[in-house]
Design a protein around this motif. Structure first.
Motif, PDB file in Angstrom:
ATOM      1  N   TYR A   1     -15.231   4.616   4.186  1.00 46.66           N
ATOM      2  CA  TYR A   1     -15.824   3.806   5.250  1.00 46.66           C
ATOM      3  C   TYR A   1     -14.837   2.788   5.792  1.00 46.66           C
ATOM      4  CZ  TYR A   1     -20.412   5.648   3.884  1.00 46.66           C
ATOM      5  OH  TYR A   1     -21.470   6.465   3.605  1.00 46.66           O
ATOM      6  N   LEU A   2     -13.852   2.425   4.961  1.00 47.66           N
ATOM      7  CA  LEU A   2     -12.833   1.470   5.393  1.00 47.66           C
ATOM      8  C   LEU A   2     -11.651   2.166   6.063  1.00 47.66           C
ATOM      9  CD1 LEU A   2     -12.631  -0.805   2.202  1.00 47.66           C
ATOM     10  CD2 LEU A   2     -14.197  -0.994   4.136  1.00 47.66           C
ATOM     11  N   GLY A   3     -11.632   3.494   5.993  1.00 49.48           N
ATOM     12  CA  GLY A   3     -10.502   4.238   6.530  1.00 49.48           C
ATOM     13  C   GLY A   3      -9.352   4.358   5.557  1.00 49.48           C
ATOM     14  N   SER A   4      -9.612   4.084   4.267  1.00 46.75           N
ATOM     15  CA  SER A   4      -8.573   4.192   3.236  1.00 46.75           C
ATOM     16  C   SER A   4      -8.814   5.441   2.399  1.00 46.75           C
ATOM     17  CB  SER A   4      -8.578   2.958   2.327  1.00 46.75           C
ATOM     18  OG  SER A   4      -8.048   1.845   3.004  1.00 46.75           O
ATOM     19  N   TYR A   5      -7.821   6.292   2.328  1.00 51.66           N
ATOM     20  CA  TYR A   5      -7.965   7.535   1.568  1.00 51.66           C
ATOM     21  C   TYR A   5      -6.917   7.687   0.472  1.00 51.66           C
ATOM     22  CZ  TYR A   5     -11.080   8.668   5.423  1.00 51.66           C
ATOM     23  OH  TYR A   5     -12.102   8.635   6.334  1.00 51.66           O
ATOM     24  N   GLY A   6      -6.017   6.726   0.370  1.00 50.11           N
ATOM     25  CA  GLY A   6      -5.002   6.800  -0.669  1.00 50.11           C
ATOM     26  C   GLY A   6      -3.987   7.901  -0.397  1.00 50.11           C
ATOM     27  N   THR A   7      -3.038   8.042  -1.305  1.00 49.35           N
ATOM     28  CA  THR A   7      -2.000   9.065  -1.203  1.00 49.35           C
ATOM     29  C   THR A   7      -2.053   9.936  -2.437  1.00 49.35           C
ATOM     30  OG1 THR A   7      -0.587   7.542   0.061  1.00 49.35           O
ATOM     31  CG2 THR A   7       0.471   9.483  -0.932  1.00 49.35           C
ATOM     32  N   ARG A   8      -2.166  11.247  -2.229  1.00 54.22           N
ATOM     33  CA  ARG A   8      -2.261  12.171  -3.362  1.00 54.22           C
ATOM     34  C   ARG A   8      -1.052  12.011  -4.278  1.00 54.22           C
ATOM     35  NH1 ARG A   8      -5.287  16.570  -4.307  1.00 54.22           N
ATOM     36  NH2 ARG A   8      -6.103  16.546  -2.163  1.00 54.22           N
ATOM     37  N   GLY A   9      -1.315  11.873  -5.558  1.00 53.55           N
ATOM     38  CA  GLY A   9      -0.257  11.731  -6.544  1.00 53.55           C
ATOM     39  C   GLY A   9       0.282  10.323  -6.680  1.00 53.55           C
ATOM     40  N   VAL A  10      -0.123   9.428  -5.771  1.00 55.89           N
ATOM     41  CA  VAL A  10       0.354   8.048  -5.814  1.00 55.89           C
ATOM     42  C   VAL A  10      -0.803   7.075  -6.030  1.00 55.89           C
ATOM     43  CG1 VAL A  10       1.536   6.212  -4.531  1.00 55.89           C
ATOM     44  CG2 VAL A  10       2.319   8.586  -4.340  1.00 55.89           C
ATOM     45  N   GLY A  11      -1.880   7.278  -5.279  1.00 55.64           N
ATOM     46  CA  GLY A  11      -3.045   6.409  -5.383  1.00 55.64           C
ATOM     47  C   GLY A  11      -3.127   5.458  -4.209  1.00 55.64           C
ATOM     48  N   TYR A  12      -3.712   4.296  -4.442  1.00 57.70           N
ATOM     49  CA  TYR A  12      -3.915   3.305  -3.401  1.00 57.70           C
ATOM     50  C   TYR A  12      -2.909   2.175  -3.534  1.00 57.70           C
ATOM     51  CZ  TYR A  12      -8.482   5.509  -2.642  1.00 57.70           C
ATOM     52  OH  TYR A  12      -9.499   6.398  -2.379  1.00 57.70           O
ATOM     53  N   ASP A  13      -2.438   1.674  -2.404  1.00 50.86           N
ATOM     54  CA  ASP A  13      -1.568   0.508  -2.404  1.00 50.86           C
ATOM     55  C   ASP A  13      -2.415  -0.736  -2.677  1.00 50.86           C
ATOM     56  OD1 ASP A  13      -0.360  -1.939  -0.900  1.00 50.86           O
ATOM     57  OD2 ASP A  13       1.309  -0.536  -1.057  1.00 50.86           O
ATOM     58  N   VAL A  14      -2.139  -1.429  -3.756  1.00 51.37           N
ATOM     59  CA  VAL A  14      -2.971  -2.540  -4.212  1.00 51.37           C
ATOM     60  C   VAL A  14      -3.005  -3.677  -3.189  1.00 51.37           C
ATOM     61  CG1 VAL A  14      -3.190  -4.374  -5.939  1.00 51.37           C
ATOM     62  CG2 VAL A  14      -2.743  -2.013  -6.660  1.00 51.37           C
ATOM     63  N   GLU A  15      -1.845  -4.118  -2.730  1.00 53.35           N
ATOM     64  CA  GLU A  15      -1.792  -5.263  -1.814  1.00 53.35           C
ATOM     65  C   GLU A  15      -2.498  -4.946  -0.493  1.00 53.35           C
ATOM     66  OE1 GLU A  15      -0.939  -8.263  -2.390  1.00 53.35           O
ATOM     67  OE2 GLU A  15      -0.175  -7.880  -4.401  1.00 53.35           O
ATOM     68  N   TYR A  16      -2.321  -3.721  -0.001  1.00 55.28           N
ATOM     69  CA  TYR A  16      -2.960  -3.365   1.258  1.00 55.28           C
ATOM     70  C   TYR A  16      -4.476  -3.333   1.104  1.00 55.28           C
ATOM     71  CZ  TYR A  16      -4.372  -0.901   5.448  1.00 55.28           C
ATOM     72  OH  TYR A  16      -5.003  -0.554   6.621  1.00 55.28           O
ATOM     73  N   LEU A  17      -4.953  -2.800  -0.028  1.00 53.44           N
ATOM     74  CA  LEU A  17      -6.396  -2.767  -0.257  1.00 53.44           C
ATOM     75  C   LEU A  17      -6.972  -4.169  -0.394  1.00 53.44           C
ATOM     76  CD1 LEU A  17      -7.464   0.162  -2.614  1.00 53.44           C
ATOM     77  CD2 LEU A  17      -8.148  -0.274  -0.255  1.00 53.44           C
ATOM     78  N   VAL A  18      -6.248  -5.067  -1.054  1.00 55.24           N
ATOM     79  CA  VAL A  18      -6.701  -6.459  -1.163  1.00 55.24           C
ATOM     80  C   VAL A  18      -6.891  -7.041   0.224  1.00 55.24           C
ATOM     81  CG1 VAL A  18      -6.008  -8.800  -1.816  1.00 55.24           C
ATOM     82  CG2 VAL A  18      -5.739  -6.931  -3.441  1.00 55.24           C
ATOM     83  N   TYR A  19      -5.897  -6.823   1.092  1.00 54.17           N
ATOM     84  CA  TYR A  19      -6.001  -7.335   2.460  1.00 54.17           C
ATOM     85  C   TYR A  19      -7.144  -6.667   3.213  1.00 54.17           C
ATOM     86  CZ  TYR A  19      -5.153  -7.612   7.446  1.00 54.17           C
ATOM     87  OH  TYR A  19      -5.319  -7.784   8.800  1.00 54.17           O
ATOM     88  N   GLN A  20      -7.240  -5.333   3.089  1.00 59.56           N
ATOM     89  CA  GLN A  20      -8.236  -4.587   3.853  1.00 59.56           C
ATOM     90  C   GLN A  20      -9.659  -4.990   3.480  1.00 59.56           C
ATOM     91  OE1 GLN A  20      -7.966  -0.346   3.344  1.00 59.56           O
ATOM     92  NE2 GLN A  20      -8.490   0.044   5.491  1.00 59.56           N
ATOM     93  N   ILE A  21      -9.925  -5.099   2.170  1.00 61.87           N
ATOM     94  CA  ILE A  21     -11.272  -5.476   1.729  1.00 61.87           C
ATOM     95  C   ILE A  21     -11.551  -6.932   2.059  1.00 61.87           C
ATOM     96  CG2 ILE A  21     -12.772  -5.753  -0.279  1.00 61.87           C
ATOM     97  CD1 ILE A  21     -11.416  -3.329  -1.529  1.00 61.87           C
ATOM     98  N   SER A  22     -10.555  -7.792   1.894  1.00 63.63           N
ATOM     99  CA  SER A  22     -10.730  -9.204   2.242  1.00 63.63           C
ATOM    100  C   SER A  22     -11.076  -9.354   3.714  1.00 63.63           C
ATOM    101  CB  SER A  22      -9.457  -9.994   1.924  1.00 63.63           C
ATOM    102  OG  SER A  22      -9.192  -9.998   0.545  1.00 63.63           O
ATOM    103  N   ARG A  23     -10.389  -8.589   4.556  1.00 66.20           N
ATOM    104  CA  ARG A  23     -10.667  -8.644   5.994  1.00 66.20           C
ATOM    105  C   ARG A  23     -12.076  -8.139   6.286  1.00 66.20           C
ATOM    106  NH1 ARG A  23      -7.318  -4.574   9.511  1.00 66.20           N
ATOM    107  NH2 ARG A  23      -8.727  -3.204   8.346  1.00 66.20           N
ATOM    108  N   GLU A  24     -12.475  -7.054   5.631  1.00 68.15           N
ATOM    109  CA  GLU A  24     -13.793  -6.481   5.881  1.00 68.15           C
ATOM    110  C   GLU A  24     -14.895  -7.436   5.453  1.00 68.15           C
ATOM    111  OE1 GLU A  24     -15.589  -3.866   7.947  1.00 68.15           O
ATOM    112  OE2 GLU A  24     -13.564  -3.312   7.360  1.00 68.15           O
TER     113      GLU A  24
END
Length: 256
Positions: free
Chosen positions: A64-87
């Motif tokens: 729903y946030l438009g975040s799907y992660g990267t296969r074999g890597v996962g999610y970028d922590v800092e970007y997710l912190v910003y994205q969820i904080s903004r939402e």
């Protein structure tokens, strides 16, 4: 500086389900802990375990946030912190007033987590004239006569009610009339609000009662007993006050 009066989070307009919104703070807390440990990326399984949800639900929530992660890597922590904080609307300043500065209100005022999460306690308000001017958490307590002016002058849209139950609805009505559109209610009562006003209720006694239910259930399972069967003391009390079931015993669920 932006305030809570000039911008609202976009979650509703973007169609994010309320259940997902309720889980976003859990993800943010887990991600913030990872960020503080300088962890660069995290898998959906690791983050779901840290947040206490299953990974499929987490991936659906993040879609729903438009975040799907990267296969074999996962999610970028800092970007997710910003994205969820903004939402969640936490990238701006949200002035908050706390009404009712008894033991609970004072404890809330002293809570250090507000500022780091985008909330600024703009004022502490109490109806007791003897409290007026007394410093609590570095702020002078203001009298309720000033409530409307405080809300107007500080652009407050979020109010916290920590009053006794009997005063909560009146305080709520004044907050809403003054322009507050979101209320966090710690008073042990249900508040009536008009459409467009959001209320979140925190009732510690209810949470303890739920835990007591689970403790009783676990104790009953340990003893191999049927916990629905009332104790001898409860049955005796029921006989004494005339509350009997159709078979002469006290009903398993007694009216309050």
């Amino acid at each position: 500086m932006a305030t809570g009066r000039t911008h609202r989070p976009a979650t509703r307009s973007r169609g994010i389900p309320e259940a997902t919104v309720a889980r976003l703070p859990l993800y943010l807390r887990a991600l913030t802990a990872l960020s503080e440990r300088s962890v660069p990326t995290v898998s959906s399984e690791e983050l779901a375990a840290a947040a206490g949800v299953n990974s499929a639900k987490l991936r659906k929530d993040f879609s729903y946030l438009g975040s799907y992660g990267t296969r074999g890597v996962g999610y970028d922590v800092e970007y997710l912190v910003y994205q969820i904080s903004r939402e969640l609307g936490l990238t701006q300043d949200w002035p908050v007033v706390i009404v009712g500065i008894g033991n609970l209100g004072a404890a809330l005022a002293n809570y250090g987590g507000f500022a780091s999460r985008g909330f600024r306690v703009a004022a502490l308000i109490d109806a007791d004239p003897a409290m007026a001017g007394k410093p609590v958490a570095g702020l002078p307590v203001r009298h309720t006569d000033e409530l409307e002016a405080i809300i107007r002058d500080n652009g407050v849209s979020i109010g916290v009610i920590a009053t006794p139950a009997g005063a909560a609805q009146q305080v709520c009505d004044r907050l809403v009339a003054a322009g507050v559109t979101s209320i966090l209610n710690f008073a042990p009562t249900v508040l009536s609000v008009p459409d467009g006003v959001d209320v979140r209720k925190v009732d510690l006694s209810i949470e303890l009662q739920i835990l007591a239910f689970h403790e009783q259930r676990k104790a009953g399972e340990d003893l191999g007993q049927d916990i629905a069967q009332p104790s001898a003391a409860v049955r005796a009390a029921g006989v004494a006050d005339g509350r009997k079931g159709p078979d002469g015993d006290v009903p398993a669920v007694m009216p309050a």
